[in-house]
Scaffold this active site. Structure first.
Site, PDB file in Angstrom:
ATOM      1  N   ASP A   1      72.189 136.430  -7.889  1.00  0.00           N
ATOM      2  CA  ASP A   1      72.605 136.967  -6.423  1.00  0.00           C
ATOM      3  C   ASP A   1      72.778 138.609  -6.620  1.00  0.00           C
ATOM      4  O   ASP A   1      73.755 138.763  -7.429  1.00  0.00           O
ATOM      5  CB  ASP A   1      73.663 136.243  -5.902  1.00  0.00           C
ATOM      6  CG  ASP A   1      73.789 136.517  -4.424  1.00  0.00           C
ATOM      7  OD1 ASP A   1      74.244 135.527  -3.686  1.00  0.00           O
ATOM      8  OD2 ASP A   1      73.475 137.670  -3.931  1.00  0.00           O
TER       9      ASP A   1
ATOM     10  N   ASP B   1      67.590 138.153  -2.122  1.00  0.00           N
ATOM     11  CA  ASP B   1      68.447 138.683  -2.887  1.00  0.00           C
ATOM     12  C   ASP B   1      68.834 137.924  -3.608  1.00  0.00           C
ATOM     13  O   ASP B   1      69.918 137.891  -4.613  1.00  0.00           O
ATOM     14  CB  ASP B   1      69.334 139.559  -2.394  1.00  0.00           C
ATOM     15  CG  ASP B   1      70.522 138.639  -1.737  1.00  0.00           C
ATOM     16  OD1 ASP B   1      70.164 137.695  -1.484  1.00  0.00           O
ATOM     17  OD2 ASP B   1      71.882 138.894  -1.873  1.00  0.00           O
ATOM     18  N   GLU B   2      68.061 136.361  -3.966  1.00  0.00           N
ATOM     19  CA  GLU B   2      68.930 135.302  -4.591  1.00  0.00           C
ATOM     20  C   GLU B   2      67.729 134.474  -5.212  1.00  0.00           C
ATOM     21  O   GLU B   2      66.835 134.178  -4.599  1.00  0.00           O
ATOM     22  CB  GLU B   2      69.551 134.646  -3.645  1.00  0.00           C
ATOM     23  CG  GLU B   2      70.986 134.411  -3.665  1.00  0.00           C
ATOM     24  CD  GLU B   2      71.594 133.528  -2.623  1.00  0.00           C
ATOM     25  OE1 GLU B   2      71.893 132.343  -2.956  1.00  0.00           O
ATOM     26  OE2 GLU B   2      71.604 133.661  -1.413  1.00  0.00           O
TER      27      GLU B   2
END
Length: 408
Positions: A28, A122-123
């Site tokens: 993350d 974003d992960e």
DNA sequence: CAGAAACGGTTATGCGAC
DNA sequence: TGAAGTCGCATAACCGTT
């Protein structure tokens, strides 16, 4: 697995803990949007930075840790955030930039293993079962990734290491910011059970409220409650699911290439709109956006759903399934318009409208395209031509006449 | 042939996640 | 106490077919 293999990743070699059998990484980015803005503009380093839509109705999308110290967090109304952090610098989001960096980061992940499942921009989850022989222990691989993301993309990330996706994701919270956290396979329950019930996937504000009425506060409480009791407040499916998670049972596998299931666009206005003509212009604009994205992704949509949110924040949706699937703005708009007009609003004050396409099927491998009528074919050519021009000159160059005067 | 029950698709709502 | 934009999933009611 042999004893010698089990011993290889043991604690003496790995100061972060015993990562044997911890084949799942959850990665993350730290304060992703804000970190990107700081990277682009080094003057922002060390400052309170808030990324969010400006104007009176925005929310915080991301904030640097300097701003978070003051209580600012994502999804918080901008007005409140600025009261907490009056000196914060507000930056308008640049989603194109974030997507680009996201792709670069995902490419780093994919250089480690093909088993990458992005969760959002974003992960991602990684299954590194097969990568360890070549690249080292889970912890070592996690640190390699962290170093590469930092060196090559100029932003930091955190890594959770565990034997299941669910626990790896929770572990990441303990790694943040800019760290790595291992939950050893034999310590999962003692890690999980003290956490608040909200830590469980699918337990948000409403569900937590329901469960707390039963006196349930921690994950351990859920684990020690009969499924039957849980069922009474949250229904059978959710109850069984939660109970399993509370015992860290998570059978999910890391699955790359997840197909999208819907594509939509929605817009909140600076101030409420009650003029039907203006609202229709918005539906047209959103329909164009959705159609363009459908064509880009090579999807046809079967069902069109519109959403209308009123000034009191209540929302309604209306949907219509088409005879044959489409990626045409004209059809999406016509359907939206019909749905909207059938609502028969008497100049209600509208805060937001949205258009969403579901029931997606891939354009190429579908026999449906043979059914497209000649009329559709000419529209397709026209809209495809618009896609081309838009690509050359920017999307501002091409828009339906309807929008030229009414836009903004 | 009337009618129940199962079924699958559609429509609408709500919650949750990032 | 003011609340974005995008998505997935669950549920429930309804409806036409079988």
């Amino acid at each position: 697995m042999s004893r010698s293999q089990l011993n290889r990743g043991s604690a003496e070699r790995n100061p972060k803990g015993d990562d044997a059998n911890c084949n799942i990484l959850h990665i993350d980015m730290d304060a992703f949007f804000a970190s990107v803005e700081v990277r682009e503009n080094p003057k922002l380093a060390g400052k309170q930075v808030i990324v969010g839509y400006d104007g009176n109705r925005g929310v915080v999308l991301s904030a640097t840790y300097e701003a978070r110290k003051l209580g600012v967090h994502s999804a918080m109304p901008m007005s409140r955030a600025l009261r907490l952090a009056p000196h914060a610098i507000v930056v308008e989001p640049d989603h194109g930039k974030y997507s680009e960096i996201s792709e670069n980061v995902m490419a780093i992940f994919e250089s480690i293993t093909p088993l990458v499942q992005p969760l959002s921009v974003d992960e991602a989850f990684l299954d590194i079962s097969g990568a360890q022989k070549l690249m080292g222990s889970p912890t070592q691989i996690g640190e390699i990734i962290r170093a590469r993301v930092s060196d090559e993309q100029g932003i930091t990330c955190s890594v959770g290491v565990a034997s299941t996706m669910f626990i790896a994701k929770l572990a990441t919270n303990f790694a943040k910011p800019d760290g790595l956290h291992v939950v050893p396979a034999d310590k999962v329950i003692e890690f999980l059970h003290p956490l608040p019930i909200g830590a469980l996937w699918g337990v948000g504000e409403k569900t937590a409220e329901q469960l707390s009425r039963l006196g349930l506060v921690t994950v351990a409480d859920i684990a020690n409650t009969p499924v039957k009791t849980l069922t009474r407040v949250i229904g059978q499916a959710a109850a069984e699911h939660l109970y399993e998670l509370a015992w860290a049972r998570d059978p999910r596998k890391v699955t790359p290439n997840q197909a999208e299931k819907s594509i939509g666009a929605e817009r909140t206005f600076d101030s409420d709109i009650d003029d039907p003509e203006l609202l229709l212009a918005q539906f047209l604009d959103l329909s164009n956006k959705v159609a363009k994205r459908l064509r880009n992704a090579h999807f046809l949509a079967r069902t069109i759903t519109i959403k209308v949110r009123f000034s009191n924040f209540t929302s309604v949706t209306r949907s219509k399934s088409l005879i044959s699937s489409t990626d045409l703005a004209t059809e999406i708009y016509t359907t939206s318009k019909n749905l909207f007009e059938a609502m028969n609003l008497q100049r209600a004050r509208v805060r937001l409208v949205g258009v969403r396409a579901t029931g997606l099927i891939p354009t190429n491998e579908s026999a449906i395209q043979l059914e497209l009528s000649d009329r559709d074919a000419s529209w397709r050519e026209a809209e495809a031509a618009m896609d081309q021009v838009a690509q050359k000159f920017g999307s501002a160059a091409v828009k339906p006449a309807r929008l030229i005067e009414t836009d903004n």
